[in-house]
Motif scaffolding. Structure first.
Motif, PDB file in Angstrom:
ATOM      1  N   GLU A  42      -0.874 -53.971   0.905  1.00  0.00           N
ATOM      2  CA  GLU A  42      -0.897 -54.774   2.133  1.00  0.00           C
ATOM      3  C   GLU A  42      -2.211 -54.563   2.885  1.00  0.00           C
ATOM      4  O   GLU A  42      -2.782 -55.500   3.433  1.00  0.00           O
ATOM      5  CB  GLU A  42       0.276 -54.406   3.042  1.00  0.00           C
ATOM      6  CG  GLU A  42       1.631 -54.708   2.450  1.00  0.00           C
ATOM      7  CD  GLU A  42       2.110 -53.631   1.464  1.00  0.00           C
ATOM      8  OE1 GLU A  42       1.570 -52.509   1.484  1.00  0.00           O
ATOM      9  OE2 GLU A  42       3.006 -53.935   0.669  1.00  0.00           O
ATOM     10  N   THR A  43      -2.694 -53.326   2.914  1.00  0.00           N
ATOM     11  CA  THR A  43      -3.976 -53.025   3.565  1.00  0.00           C
ATOM     12  C   THR A  43      -5.108 -53.718   2.823  1.00  0.00           C
ATOM     13  O   THR A  43      -6.040 -54.245   3.445  1.00  0.00           O
ATOM     14  CB  THR A  43      -4.204 -51.512   3.612  1.00  0.00           C
ATOM     15  OG1 THR A  43      -3.060 -50.879   4.194  1.00  0.00           O
ATOM     16  CG2 THR A  43      -5.439 -51.156   4.413  1.00  0.00           C
ATOM     17  N   ALA A  44      -5.034 -53.724   1.510  1.00  0.00           N
ATOM     18  CA  ALA A  44      -6.062 -54.399   0.716  1.00  0.00           C
ATOM     19  C   ALA A  44      -6.066 -55.901   0.998  1.00  0.00           C
ATOM     20  O   ALA A  44      -7.128 -56.514   1.108  1.00  0.00           O
ATOM     21  CB  ALA A  44      -5.834 -54.142  -0.768  1.00  0.00           C
ATOM     22  N   ARG A  45      -4.874 -56.481   1.132  1.00  0.00           N
ATOM     23  CA  ARG A  45      -4.809 -57.926   1.454  1.00  0.00           C
ATOM     24  C   ARG A  45      -5.400 -58.207   2.830  1.00  0.00           C
ATOM     25  O   ARG A  45      -6.079 -59.219   3.034  1.00  0.00           O
ATOM     26  CB  ARG A  45      -3.371 -58.418   1.361  1.00  0.00           C
ATOM     27  CG  ARG A  45      -2.911 -58.635  -0.072  1.00  0.00           C
ATOM     28  CD  ARG A  45      -1.621 -59.421  -0.155  1.00  0.00           C
ATOM     29  NE  ARG A  45      -0.472 -58.669   0.310  1.00  0.00           N
ATOM     30  CZ  ARG A  45       0.246 -57.841  -0.448  1.00  0.00           C
ATOM     31  NH1 ARG A  45      -0.099 -57.658  -1.700  1.00  0.00           N
ATOM     32  NH2 ARG A  45       1.284 -57.209   0.040  1.00  0.00           N
TER      33      ARG A  45
ATOM     34  N   THR B 258     -11.195 -59.628  -4.765  1.00  0.00           N
ATOM     35  CA  THR B 258      -9.922 -59.481  -5.451  1.00  0.00           C
ATOM     36  C   THR B 258      -9.480 -58.037  -5.309  1.00  0.00           C
ATOM     37  O   THR B 258     -10.220 -57.202  -4.782  1.00  0.00           O
ATOM     38  CB  THR B 258     -10.025 -59.898  -6.934  1.00  0.00           C
ATOM     39  OG1 THR B 258      -8.712 -59.941  -7.489  1.00  0.00           O
ATOM     40  CG2 THR B 258     -10.887 -58.924  -7.723  1.00  0.00           C
ATOM     41  N   GLN B 259      -8.278 -57.750  -5.769  1.00  0.00           N
ATOM     42  CA  GLN B 259      -7.789 -56.381  -5.684  1.00  0.00           C
ATOM     43  C   GLN B 259      -7.127 -55.998  -6.998  1.00  0.00           C
ATOM     44  O   GLN B 259      -6.666 -56.847  -7.749  1.00  0.00           O
ATOM     45  CB  GLN B 259      -6.807 -56.212  -4.535  1.00  0.00           C
ATOM     46  CG  GLN B 259      -5.481 -56.917  -4.713  1.00  0.00           C
ATOM     47  CD  GLN B 259      -4.623 -56.853  -3.464  1.00  0.00           C
ATOM     48  OE1 GLN B 259      -5.083 -57.254  -2.401  1.00  0.00           O
ATOM     49  NE2 GLN B 259      -3.410 -56.377  -3.614  1.00  0.00           N
ATOM     50  N   ARG B 260      -7.141 -54.708  -7.284  1.00  0.00           N
ATOM     51  CA  ARG B 260      -6.429 -54.178  -8.447  1.00  0.00           C
ATOM     52  C   ARG B 260      -5.782 -52.871  -8.038  1.00  0.00           C
ATOM     53  O   ARG B 260      -6.240 -52.189  -7.123  1.00  0.00           O
ATOM     54  CB  ARG B 260      -7.360 -53.982  -9.636  1.00  0.00           C
ATOM     55  CG  ARG B 260      -8.334 -52.830  -9.454  1.00  0.00           C
ATOM     56  CD  ARG B 260      -9.144 -52.568 -10.685  1.00  0.00           C
ATOM     57  NE  ARG B 260     -10.142 -51.547 -10.372  1.00  0.00           N
ATOM     58  CZ  ARG B 260     -11.141 -51.236 -11.132  1.00  0.00           C
ATOM     59  NH1 ARG B 260     -11.305 -51.868 -12.271  1.00  0.00           N
ATOM     60  NH2 ARG B 260     -11.989 -50.305 -10.777  1.00  0.00           N
TER      61      ARG B 260
ATOM     62  N   THR C 170      -5.197 -48.844  -4.236  1.00  0.00           N
ATOM     63  CA  THR C 170      -5.577 -50.228  -4.488  1.00  0.00           C
ATOM     64  C   THR C 170      -7.066 -50.379  -4.207  1.00  0.00           C
ATOM     65  O   THR C 170      -7.545 -49.992  -3.146  1.00  0.00           O
ATOM     66  CB  THR C 170      -4.762 -51.181  -3.592  1.00  0.00           C
ATOM     67  OG1 THR C 170      -3.379 -50.973  -3.836  1.00  0.00           O
ATOM     68  CG2 THR C 170      -5.107 -52.628  -3.881  1.00  0.00           C
ATOM     69  N   ASP C 171      -7.785 -50.922  -5.173  1.00  0.00           N
ATOM     70  CA  ASP C 171      -9.227 -51.146  -5.043  1.00  0.00           C
ATOM     71  C   ASP C 171      -9.486 -52.583  -4.624  1.00  0.00           C
ATOM     72  O   ASP C 171      -8.796 -53.501  -5.069  1.00  0.00           O
ATOM     73  CB  ASP C 171      -9.943 -50.900  -6.375  1.00  0.00           C
ATOM     74  CG  ASP C 171      -9.839 -49.462  -6.849  1.00  0.00           C
ATOM     75  OD1 ASP C 171      -9.668 -48.567  -6.003  1.00  0.00           O
ATOM     76  OD2 ASP C 171      -9.945 -49.242  -8.066  1.00  0.00           O
TER      77      ASP C 171
END
Length: 98
Positions: free
Chosen positions: A51-54, A68-70, A77-78
């Protein structure tokens, strides 16, 4: 007694094949780790929750930076961007409160 013996042998054979095909993998070599290479993308931030990455990706998107995230591991999460945008993205990620 003859047909019963054939049935027992066939069932035992099926049990062995099923154990081999669907077993836990004991004795097998472990899978190779996922490559750390992200292709053309570079990592600009690592956060603990998707959620933080989004949320960070939304900030980057507002600045015109594609990302993008992975999730390479649990609780990690990167956030990845193209190299041309990496410096601006790192500056935004550093000021990101999340």
């Amino acid at each position: 007694m003859g047909p019963m013996l054939v049935i027992i042998v066939v069932l035992a054979g099926l049990a062995l094949v099923m154990r081999w095909a669907f077993g836990s993998g004991y004795g097998r070599s472990p899978r190779a780790p996922e490559p750390a290479d992200a292709g053309l993308l570079v990592r600009v931030a690592t956060v603990s929750a998707p959620e933080t990455a989004r949320a960070l990706r939304a900030v980057l998107s507002d600045a015109g930076i594609r990302s993008t995230q992975r999730t390479p591991a649990q609780h990690r999460t990167d956030v990845l961007v193209f190299p041309d945008d990496a410096d601006r993205a790192r500056a935004l990620a550093a000021s990101f409160p999340g």
